[in-house]
Design a protein around this motif. Structure first.
Motif, PDB file in Angstrom:
ATOM      1  N   LEU A  89       0.823  -1.212   0.000  1.00 46.38           N
ATOM      2  CA  LEU A  89       0.000   0.000   0.000  1.00 46.38           C
ATOM      3  C   LEU A  89       0.855   1.258   0.000  1.00 46.38           C
ATOM      4  CD1 LEU A  89      -1.137  -1.961   2.651  1.00 46.38           C
ATOM      5  CD2 LEU A  89      -3.118  -0.549   2.185  1.00 46.38           C
ATOM      6  N   CYS A  94      -3.624   0.177  -3.248  1.00 43.78           N
ATOM      7  CA  CYS A  94      -3.378  -1.054  -2.502  1.00 43.78           C
ATOM      8  C   CYS A  94      -3.392  -2.239  -3.465  1.00 43.78           C
ATOM      9  CB  CYS A  94      -4.454  -1.239  -1.434  1.00 43.78           C
ATOM     10  SG  CYS A  94      -4.451  -2.849  -0.615  1.00 43.78           S
ATOM     11  N   TYR A 129      -6.093  -0.987   4.621  1.00 47.01           N
ATOM     12  CA  TYR A 129      -5.102  -0.129   5.263  1.00 47.01           C
ATOM     13  C   TYR A 129      -5.113  -0.327   6.780  1.00 47.01           C
ATOM     14  CZ  TYR A 129      -2.478   4.092   6.455  1.00 47.01           C
ATOM     15  OH  TYR A 129      -1.544   4.968   6.964  1.00 47.01           O
TER      16      TYR A 129
END
Length: 233
Positions: A89, A94, A129
């Protein structure tokens, strides 16, 4: 919407993800052996002072990776037990994939992956994330230093070097003096035999004059050799 990636596309977009990182870069991979292109891109991020976190999960880093990582000030490395996830990421993109950050995998294996962007896939990106941050939190940060592998590994294979030079590695000298390796490193630094910048030790002229040696390459990575009879002030 998410984009499917085959092997070549995964490699391409992984390079783009690293190249375009402006603030933060997270690389999560059980196996870690970087090819020259990835090293070049990460070194550029280091020059730009981008915060880079690398999480790996299989045993110790290879000596060549340790040597290379020693020179990077803005790359932090963590070990996560039982890690199997592969996720990469930056602040906008990502990649979740089967691809390890491993030279062999990038050249020889058949891989699949999915590319997400924060702009088009906000919810999924945020969840990925947050999970990446959780993995970082549960990982043990590894301070890459010249002494880590020899201090924690089996130094039996360094015995020949000790005998040949009539000197001791830092961890063996620490054992002889009855102190911890980190304490000995601190004492050697205070005495002026070593310098320490950002947690990385190097031999000073005073240390060289004492008869100490820096051995840059071995099976266990780089290490120092000290006179057997060294006594700290």
């Amino acid at each position: 919407m998410p984009r499917f990636l085959n092997t070549s596309a995964t490699n391409y977009f992984l390079e783009e993800l690293i190249k375009t990182a402006k603030d933060r870069l997270i690389l999560i991979s059980p196996f870690l052996k970087l090819n020259d292109r990835i090293k070049e891109l990460l070194a550029d991020k280091d020059r730009l002072k981008i915060d880079v976190r690398i999480v790996y999960g299989k045993s110790e880093l290879q000596p060549e990776e340790i040597h290379w990582l020693q020179g990077l000030s803005y790359v932090r490395t963590s070990f996560c037990k039982n890690l199997h996830a592969k996720c990469y990421l930056n602040e906008e993109t990502c990649i979740i994939t089967s691809l390890n950050l491993y030279e062999f995998s990038q050249v020889n294996n058949n891989e699949m992956g999915v590319l997400l962007t924060r702009a088009d896939d906000a919810t999924v990106y945020r969840e990925a994330y947050e999970e990446a941050l959780r993995i970082i939190r549960i990982s043990d940060e590894v301070r890459i230093s010249l002494e880590r592998v020899t201090a924690e590994g089996d130094e039996g294979d360094l015995g020949d070097a000790d005998g040949k030079h009539g000197k001791l590695t830092t961890s063996k000298l620490a054992k002889k003096l009855g102190v911890k390796t980190d304490s000995l490193l601190a004492a050697l630094t205070d005495a002026g035999y070593l310098s320490c910048v950002d947690g990385k030790h190097s031999l000073t002229e005073k240390g060289q004059g004492l008869g100490a040696e820096y051995v840059p390459k071995s099976r266990f990575g780089a290490y120092f050799l000290w006179p057997d009879g060294l006594q700290l002030p």
